[in-house]
Structures are given as C-alpha cells and as structure tokens.
Design an enzyme around this catalytic site. Structure first.
Site, PDB file in Angstrom:
ATOM      1  N   PHE A  16     -57.265 -21.100 -37.619  1.00 19.60           N
ATOM      2  CA  PHE A  16     -55.816 -21.081 -37.864  1.00 19.60           C
ATOM      3  C   PHE A  16     -55.361 -22.346 -38.613  1.00 19.60           C
ATOM      4  CE2 PHE A  16     -51.928 -22.459 -35.210  1.00 19.60           C
ATOM      5  CZ  PHE A  16     -51.024 -22.099 -36.195  1.00 19.60           C
ATOM      6  N   TYR A 149     -61.119 -28.793 -21.414  1.00 18.49           N
ATOM      7  CA  TYR A 149     -60.731 -28.910 -22.832  1.00 18.49           C
ATOM      8  C   TYR A 149     -60.022 -30.252 -23.067  1.00 18.49           C
ATOM      9  CZ  TYR A 149     -57.901 -28.099 -27.038  1.00 18.49           C
ATOM     10  OH  TYR A 149     -57.290 -28.223 -28.264  1.00 18.49           O
ATOM     11  N   ARG A 216     -42.523 -26.367 -23.615  1.00 14.66           N
ATOM     12  CA  ARG A 216     -43.504 -26.761 -24.617  1.00 14.66           C
ATOM     13  C   ARG A 216     -42.769 -27.246 -25.865  1.00 14.66           C
ATOM     14  NH1 ARG A 216     -46.170 -26.259 -20.864  1.00 14.66           N
ATOM     15  NH2 ARG A 216     -48.112 -25.131 -20.511  1.00 14.66           N
ATOM     16  N   ARG A 275     -51.492 -19.837 -14.830  1.00 12.97           N
ATOM     17  CA  ARG A 275     -52.926 -19.925 -15.149  1.00 12.97           C
ATOM     18  C   ARG A 275     -53.473 -21.302 -14.774  1.00 12.97           C
ATOM     19  NH1 ARG A 275     -53.522 -18.010 -21.316  1.00 12.97           N
ATOM     20  NH2 ARG A 275     -52.529 -20.029 -21.587  1.00 12.97           N
TER      21      ARG A 275
HETATM   22  N1  LIG Z   1     -53.410 -24.467 -32.123  1.00 14.87           N
HETATM   23  C1  LIG Z   1     -52.912 -25.414 -31.342  1.00 14.87           C
HETATM   24  O1  LIG Z   1     -51.814 -25.263 -30.783  1.00 14.87           O
HETATM   25  C2  LIG Z   1     -53.645 -26.706 -31.132  1.00 14.87           C
HETATM   26  C3  LIG Z   1     -53.057 -27.674 -30.288  1.00 14.87           C
HETATM   27  C4  LIG Z   1     -53.731 -28.867 -30.069  1.00 14.87           C
HETATM   28  C5  LIG Z   1     -54.944 -29.110 -30.711  1.00 14.87           C
HETATM   29  N2  LIG Z   1     -55.493 -28.152 -31.500  1.00 14.87           N
HETATM   30  C6  LIG Z   1     -56.786 -28.445 -32.146  1.00 14.87           C
HETATM   31  O2  LIG Z   1     -56.679 -28.165 -33.530  1.00 14.87           O
HETATM   32  C7  LIG Z   1     -57.939 -27.721 -34.031  1.00 14.87           C
HETATM   33  C8  LIG Z   1     -57.771 -26.381 -34.740  1.00 14.87           C
HETATM   34  O3  LIG Z   1     -57.305 -25.418 -33.790  1.00 14.87           O
HETATM   35  P1  LIG Z   1     -56.913 -23.932 -34.168  1.00 14.87           P
HETATM   36  O4  LIG Z   1     -55.711 -23.585 -33.388  1.00 14.87           O
HETATM   37  O5  LIG Z   1     -56.932 -23.770 -35.642  1.00 14.87           O
HETATM   38  O6  LIG Z   1     -58.131 -23.148 -33.517  1.00 14.87           O
HETATM   39  P2  LIG Z   1     -59.138 -22.053 -34.144  1.00 14.87           P
HETATM   40  O7  LIG Z   1     -59.951 -21.584 -33.002  1.00 14.87           O
HETATM   41  O8  LIG Z   1     -58.390 -21.076 -34.960  1.00 14.87           O
HETATM   42  O9  LIG Z   1     -60.034 -22.953 -35.112  1.00 14.87           O
HETATM   43  C9  LIG Z   1     -61.180 -23.648 -34.696  1.00 14.87           C
HETATM   44  C10 LIG Z   1     -62.297 -23.291 -35.657  1.00 14.87           C
HETATM   45  O10 LIG Z   1     -63.477 -24.022 -35.304  1.00 14.87           O
HETATM   46  C11 LIG Z   1     -64.585 -23.153 -35.504  1.00 14.87           C
HETATM   47  N3  LIG Z   1     -65.696 -23.638 -34.669  1.00 14.87           N
HETATM   48  C12 LIG Z   1     -65.807 -23.531 -33.303  1.00 14.87           C
HETATM   49  N4  LIG Z   1     -66.962 -24.069 -32.908  1.00 14.87           N
HETATM   50  C13 LIG Z   1     -67.587 -24.517 -34.017  1.00 14.87           C
HETATM   51  C14 LIG Z   1     -68.826 -25.183 -34.249  1.00 14.87           C
HETATM   52  N5  LIG Z   1     -69.648 -25.475 -33.221  1.00 14.87           N
HETATM   53  N6  LIG Z   1     -69.182 -25.500 -35.513  1.00 14.87           N
HETATM   54  C15 LIG Z   1     -68.353 -25.183 -36.554  1.00 14.87           C
HETATM   55  N7  LIG Z   1     -67.164 -24.558 -36.398  1.00 14.87           N
HETATM   56  C16 LIG Z   1     -66.786 -24.241 -35.147  1.00 14.87           C
HETATM   57  C17 LIG Z   1     -64.079 -21.787 -35.085  1.00 14.87           C
HETATM   58  O11 LIG Z   1     -64.863 -20.732 -35.615  1.00 14.87           O
HETATM   59  C18 LIG Z   1     -62.659 -21.798 -35.632  1.00 14.87           C
HETATM   60  O12 LIG Z   1     -62.591 -21.282 -36.948  1.00 14.87           O
HETATM   61  C19 LIG Z   1     -58.869 -27.657 -32.825  1.00 14.87           C
HETATM   62  O13 LIG Z   1     -59.613 -28.852 -32.760  1.00 14.87           O
HETATM   63  C20 LIG Z   1     -57.913 -27.581 -31.652  1.00 14.87           C
HETATM   64  O14 LIG Z   1     -58.501 -28.077 -30.473  1.00 14.87           O
HETATM   65  C21 LIG Z   1     -54.879 -26.963 -31.733  1.00 14.87           C
END
Ligand SMILES: NC(=O)c1ccc[n+]([C@@H]2O[C@H](COP(=O)([O-])OP(=O)(O)OC[C@H]3O[C@@H](n4cnc5c(N)ncnc54)[C@H](O)[C@@H]3O)[C@@H](O)[C@H]2O)c1
Length: 323
Positions: A16, A149, A216, A275
């Site tokens: 995303f 996490y 949130r 949850r």
């Molecule tokens: N979406 C949110 O609200 C939010 C909030 C806080 C932090 N984050 C952080 O932002 C980042 C992006 O989150 P997102 O919402 O886009 O999530 P997402 O799950 O859409 O994206 C994460 C991506 O990492 C890839 N991935 C997972 N394991 C992997 C590995 N071992 N090697 C290579 N690629 C791998 C997945 O296939 C996925 O495309 C993450 O680090 C997440 O923890 C997101």
C-alpha cells in the site's frame, strides 16, 4: 538531498504505502528500484510504475543478504517499507513478525553500510507507544508497545539509531499513525477504513471491535508520502519523527462521517469484542516533524476520505454517491 536523478530503493514497493511512494518518486524524476517478496503486496499496485523506464522491480526477500547486497550496488537512498504489517497476526506468530521486521531490517542496514548507501528512511509505527495514557503522543515519551509488531518496530528504530551512531549511516525513523488511502487492502487485517468501504459497497453493516470510543489519528497516504520525501531531502539523521494528521477521531465518529459521505445512513454499527493487542487511544503531536523537516499535513480526515473514495469508485467502476 534532491531526489531527482537519485537512485532510490523502495522495499515493500508492491504494498500500500510502498507503491504510492514509488509512483511519487518516479513523478519527481528519481530512478527507482522496487523490492518486494509479494507476501502481502500486489504487482497490480505497480501497474503505472512498471510502464516507466526509470523503474525496475525485483522480487525478493529482505532476509536474503546476498540479494540485498546485489540490489544496493548503486543506491543512494532507501525507503524501507517492507514489513510483517498485521498487529493481530503478530500476536499469533511473534517469531515470524520478528524475523521479517527485526532480522530483515538488520540485514538491510548491514547491506546498506557495506554498499555506502547515503540514507535510510524507516517506516516505524505509532504502535511503539503502546497504551500509555498521555496524549498526544510525543517522540520522547516512554515507549511501551503491547504487541509483538510494536516491539519489532521499536527494535528497528533502535537499530536505525545505532547504525547512525556507530557507522555514520544516515537514518531516520518515521512513526506513521494509521495510514489510509488508495490501494489499501480490505483484508481482515488492513485498516478499518478500507474494510468499511468494502462493506459499504456491499450494503453491509459496519463492525466495530470494542465500544467504538477508541480514537485514532487517521493519516492520508499523500501526507505520508510527502513526509518521506521531506525526510530524504532535509539534511537530518538519527532522528525519530511522528507522522500523523495530528487530529484524533473516535471510531464511532469516523463511522458516522463515512456513512454520511457515502449516503449510507441506513447501515448500522455492530459492536463486537475488542481485539488483543489493539490500543485504546492514539494521536500524534507532529510539532517535531514540522520543525525538523517542515512536515505539514494537507489533508484532514474528511478530505482524505473523499479523495480515497473517489479514487476507489473510478478505479473499480463502483457506483457510490460521494457527498
Ligand atoms: N498502513 C499503516 O497504517 C501503517 C502504520 C504504521 C506503520 N506502517 C508501516 O509502513 C510500512 C508499509 O505498510 P503498508 O501499510 O504499506 O503494508 P503492506 O503490507 O501493504 O506493505 C508491506 C509490503 O512488504 C512486503 N514484504 C513483507 N515481508 C517482506 C519480506 N520479507 N521481504 C520483502 N518484502 C516483504 C509485502 O509483500 C508488502 O508488499 C510497513 O513497514 C508498516 O509496518 C504502516
């Protein structure tokens, strides 16, 4: 550092946030390599990027050091978005979460230092604060994560700072607060907004875990992308910055806002058990990011929701009235 003509790596590029960031980096003239193991990401998120001659995609895992050493050869800057991203899944599988997030990030830092990468911007999370009562959340507050996490993100932040101190690698951690927008999945583990949008389209009532009074700081994806660009461009490192909208909303109010916006006031709110691992209240003090990288969110929650819903209806040919 200006990003135009820079060689940039986005980990988690098919996810995303990573895919939205990739598109923006290409738009401003960076040469981008996208890396993802497609565990959770989707190649269709990179549909536009793949048409751009300045983009290359590599399927691979951040836990594979040889793969990283190869990819990082000529990279100036890394945006590290790849992660095990589900809080509830991290409660079920803490070892897997630790393996991807902590071991994967340490691998990336090691490879980056060996290949003389200039800077790494790390996607951290508001989950590092845990359920401490003080609001808004400030970067120097105690961090007491309550999910595996959150613990993994805290460990990664510490590694980012240690690599800055010990090896002089420029690192910066951005603590995102509940990001929403285009390409967020409506799977059971993704953000509540994407899930509710899916239910609204199917004329289904909205489900809330707990009493809905948890709050949130929902942050629009375009503001998160902007914060990443600023974090790269400003000459700053070794810091941790909150990236949020800076304005909290309860889930009850959010649900009402969404039902109003989509003209679905007939749908009901169904309450179910809270949850494990979910925190009660969270919102960001963003004054440090404002001061250090000039971050100023452009979207409030209503503007972000409208922009997202319009994008969604156009993309998936959905007929939904947006007020
Ligand atoms: N979406 C949110 O609200 C939010 C909030 C806080 C932090 N984050 C952080 O932002 C980042 C992006 O989150 P997102 O919402 O886009 O999530 P997402 O799950 O859409 O994206 C994460 C991506 O990492 C890839 N991935 C997972 N394991 C992997 C590995 N071992 N090697 C290579 N690629 C791998 C997945 O296939 C996925 O495309 C993450 O680090 C997440 O923890 C997101």
């Amino acid at each position: 550092m200006k990003l135009k003509d820079k060689n940039v790596l986005v980990t988690g590029a098919a996810g995303f946030i990573g895919s939205n960031l990739t598109d923006k980096l290409l738009e401003i003239g960076a040469e981008v390599i996208g890396l993802d193991n497609l565990f959770n990401g989707r190649i269709e998120n990179l549909e536009e990027a793949l048409k751009n001659k300045n983009f290359q995609f590599h399927k691979g895992d951040i836990r594979d050091i040889n793969f990283l050493l190869d990819i990082l050869k000529d990279i100036d800057i890394v945006f590290h978005e790849a992660a095990f991203t589900s809080v509830p899944q991290s409660v079920k599988m803490p070892e897997s979460c630790n393996d991807v997030n902590v071991n994967g990030t340490l691998n990336l830092l090691n490879a980056a230092r060996k290949k003389d990468v200039e800077k790494i911007i790390f996607a951290s999370s508001s989950s590092v604060y845990g359920d401490t009562p003080t609001l808004p959340k400030k970067e120097d507050m105690p961090r007491l994560p309550i999910s595996p996490y959150g613990v993994s993100k805290l460990a990664c932040e510490a590694y980012m700072q240690a690599f800055h101190q010990v090896y002089g690698l420029k690192t910066l951690s951005l603590r995102y607060f509940n990001v929403f927008g285009p390409r967020q999945k409506d799977s059971p583990y993704s953000g509540v907004i994407a899930i509710w949008l899916g239910r609204i389209i199917n004329n289904e009532d909205l489900i809330i875990f707990g009493d809905g009074e948890q709050s949130r700081d929902f942050t629009y994806i375009k503001d998160v992308v902007q914060a990443n660009l600023m974090a790269a461009e400003y000459d700053v490192s070794g810091e941790i910055l909150n990236v949020g909208a800076g304005s909290p909303i309860t889930l009850n109010d959010l649900a009402k806002l969404i039902l109003n916006l989509t003209d679905k006031k007939n749908l009901k709110l169904i309450y179910t058990d809270p949850r494990p691992g979910d925190i009660l209240h969270s919102y960001a003090d963003i004054s440090k990011a404002k001061k250090i990288i000039g971050f100023q969110p452009e979207y409030d929650q209503e503007q972000g929701l409208r922009d997202y819903f319009i994008w969604y209806c156009k993309k998936y040919n959905v007929n939904l009235k947006i007020n």
